[in-house]
Design a protein around this motif. Structure first.
Motif, short mmCIF file in Angstrom:
data_model
loop_
_atom_site.label_atom_id
_atom_site.label_comp_id
_atom_site.label_asym_id
_atom_site.label_seq_id
_atom_site.Cartn_x
_atom_site.Cartn_y
_atom_site.Cartn_z
N ALA A 71 24.37 14.49 2.49
CA ALA A 71 25.59 15.27 2.23
C ALA A 71 26.65 14.96 3.29
CB ALA A 71 25.27 16.76 2.21
N TRP A 72 26.24 14.88 4.56
CA TRP A 72 27.18 14.56 5.63
C TRP A 72 27.77 13.16 5.44
CZ3 TRP A 72 26.63 10.62 9.22
CH2 TRP A 72 27.62 10.58 10.21
N ALA A 73 26.93 12.20 5.04
CA ALA A 73 27.41 10.83 4.84
C ALA A 73 28.41 10.78 3.69
CB ALA A 73 26.23 9.90 4.57
N ILE A 74 28.15 11.53 2.63
CA ILE A 74 29.09 11.56 1.50
C ILE A 74 30.43 12.16 1.93
CG2 ILE A 74 29.54 12.68 -0.72
CD1 ILE A 74 26.52 12.28 -1.31
N ILE A 75 30.38 13.21 2.73
CA ILE A 75 31.62 13.81 3.23
C ILE A 75 32.36 12.81 4.12
CG2 ILE A 75 32.55 15.57 4.79
CD1 ILE A 75 30.34 17.44 3.70
N ALA A 76 31.64 12.15 5.00
CA ALA A 76 32.27 11.20 5.92
C ALA A 76 32.87 10.01 5.18
CB ALA A 76 31.26 10.72 6.96
N ILE A 77 32.14 9.49 4.22
CA ILE A 77 32.63 8.33 3.48
C ILE A 77 33.68 8.75 2.45
CG2 ILE A 77 31.95 6.52 1.85
CD1 ILE A 77 29.25 6.45 3.38
N GLY A 78 33.47 9.89 1.81
CA GLY A 78 34.37 10.33 0.75
C GLY A 78 35.70 10.88 1.22
N ARG B 264 6.92 18.00 6.07
CA ARG B 264 7.48 17.48 4.82
C ARG B 264 8.77 18.22 4.45
NH1 ARG B 264 2.36 16.82 2.70
NH2 ARG B 264 2.39 19.03 2.36
N ALA B 265 8.73 19.55 4.52
CA ALA B 265 9.90 20.35 4.15
C ALA B 265 11.06 20.12 5.12
CB ALA B 265 9.53 21.83 4.10
N PHE B 266 10.76 20.04 6.41
CA PHE B 266 11.79 19.80 7.42
C PHE B 266 12.44 18.43 7.22
CE2 PHE B 266 13.28 18.32 11.53
CZ PHE B 266 14.01 19.41 11.97
N THR B 267 11.61 17.42 6.97
CA THR B 267 12.13 16.07 6.75
C THR B 267 12.99 16.02 5.48
OG1 THR B 267 10.20 15.14 7.86
CG2 THR B 267 11.48 13.65 6.48
N ALA B 268 12.54 16.66 4.42
CA ALA B 268 13.31 16.67 3.17
C ALA B 268 14.67 17.35 3.37
CB ALA B 268 12.52 17.37 2.07
N ALA B 269 14.67 18.49 4.05
CA ALA B 269 15.94 19.20 4.30
C ALA B 269 16.87 18.35 5.16
CB ALA B 269 15.67 20.54 4.97
N THR B 270 16.32 17.72 6.17
CA THR B 270 17.14 16.88 7.06
C THR B 270 17.74 15.70 6.30
OG1 THR B 270 15.79 17.54 8.94
CG2 THR B 270 17.13 15.55 9.19
N ILE B 271 16.96 15.08 5.45
CA ILE B 271 17.46 13.94 4.67
C ILE B 271 18.57 14.39 3.71
CG2 ILE B 271 16.83 12.30 2.84
CD1 ILE B 271 14.15 11.94 4.34
N VAL B 272 18.36 15.52 3.05
CA VAL B 272 19.38 16.04 2.11
C VAL B 272 20.69 16.31 2.84
CG1 VAL B 272 20.00 18.04 0.69
CG2 VAL B 272 17.78 16.94 0.41
N VAL C 232 30.85 23.43 8.51
CA VAL C 232 30.20 24.32 7.55
C VAL C 232 28.80 23.81 7.21
CG1 VAL C 232 30.30 25.15 5.15
CG2 VAL C 232 32.34 25.21 6.59
N LEU C 233 28.68 22.51 7.02
CA LEU C 233 27.38 21.91 6.73
C LEU C 233 26.39 22.12 7.87
CD1 LEU C 233 26.18 20.23 4.39
CD2 LEU C 233 26.74 18.20 5.70
N ALA C 234 26.85 22.06 9.10
CA ALA C 234 25.97 22.30 10.25
C ALA C 234 25.45 23.74 10.26
CB ALA C 234 26.71 22.00 11.55
N PHE C 235 26.32 24.70 9.94
CA PHE C 235 25.87 26.10 9.88
C PHE C 235 24.88 26.32 8.73
CE2 PHE C 235 29.61 26.97 12.54
CZ PHE C 235 29.02 27.79 13.49
N ILE C 236 25.14 25.71 7.60
CA ILE C 236 24.22 25.84 6.47
C ILE C 236 22.87 25.21 6.81
CG2 ILE C 236 23.80 25.15 4.07
CD1 ILE C 236 26.84 25.36 3.63
N TYR C 237 22.90 24.06 7.47
CA TYR C 237 21.66 23.40 7.89
C TYR C 237 20.87 24.29 8.84
CZ TYR C 237 18.56 20.01 10.13
OH TYR C 237 17.48 19.36 10.62
#
Length: 90
Positions: free
Chosen positions: A26-33, A14-22, A70-75
Motif C-alpha cells: 500500500a505504501w509503495a502504491i501511494i509513493a509511486i501513484g 505468518r500474520a505479522f509478515t502478511a500484514a507488513t507485506i500488505v 495515516v497508513l503508519a497509524f493504521i499499521y
C-alpha cells in the motif's frame, strides 16, 4: 505474556509478515501513484494547474505524505490488535 500461556509463534509470525507485506505494498502504491508523478507535473508560475496559489505537484506530494502518516497509524493499530490476539505483550 505470562509464563503459563503458550504463544503460537508460527501463526503470529505468518500474520505479522502478511500484514507488513500488505502495508508495504500500500505504501509503495501511494509513493509511486502520487509522489513520483508529481515530480513530472511541475507547473510554472501562472499556469492553470494551481490550487490556492500552489502548484498541483505540491498538493500531490502533500497528499502522499499525509496518506503515508495515516497508513503508519493504521499499521500500528493492526499490529497492536494482532499482538492482543496472540497474547503478545510489549
Amino acid at each position: 505474556m505470562s509464563a503459563s500461556t503458550p504463544v503460537d509463534r508460527e501463526g503470529y509470525k505468518r500474520a505479522f509478515t502478511a500484514a507488513t507485506i500488505v502495508f508495504f505494498i500500500a505504501w509503495a502504491i501511494i509513493a509511486i501513484g502520487f509522489h513520483l508523478p508529481a515530480k513530472s507535473l511541475y507547473a510554472p508560475p501562472g499556469s492553470p494547474e494551481r490550487i490556492n496559489g500552489a502548484p498541483l505537484n505540491w498538493w500531490m506530494i502533500q497528499i502522499s505524505i499525509a496518506l503515508g502518516v495515516v497508513l503508519a497509524f493504521i499499521y500500528a493499530y493492526v499490529i497492536n490488535k494482532l499482538d492482543e490476539k496472540f497474547g503478545i505483550e510489549a
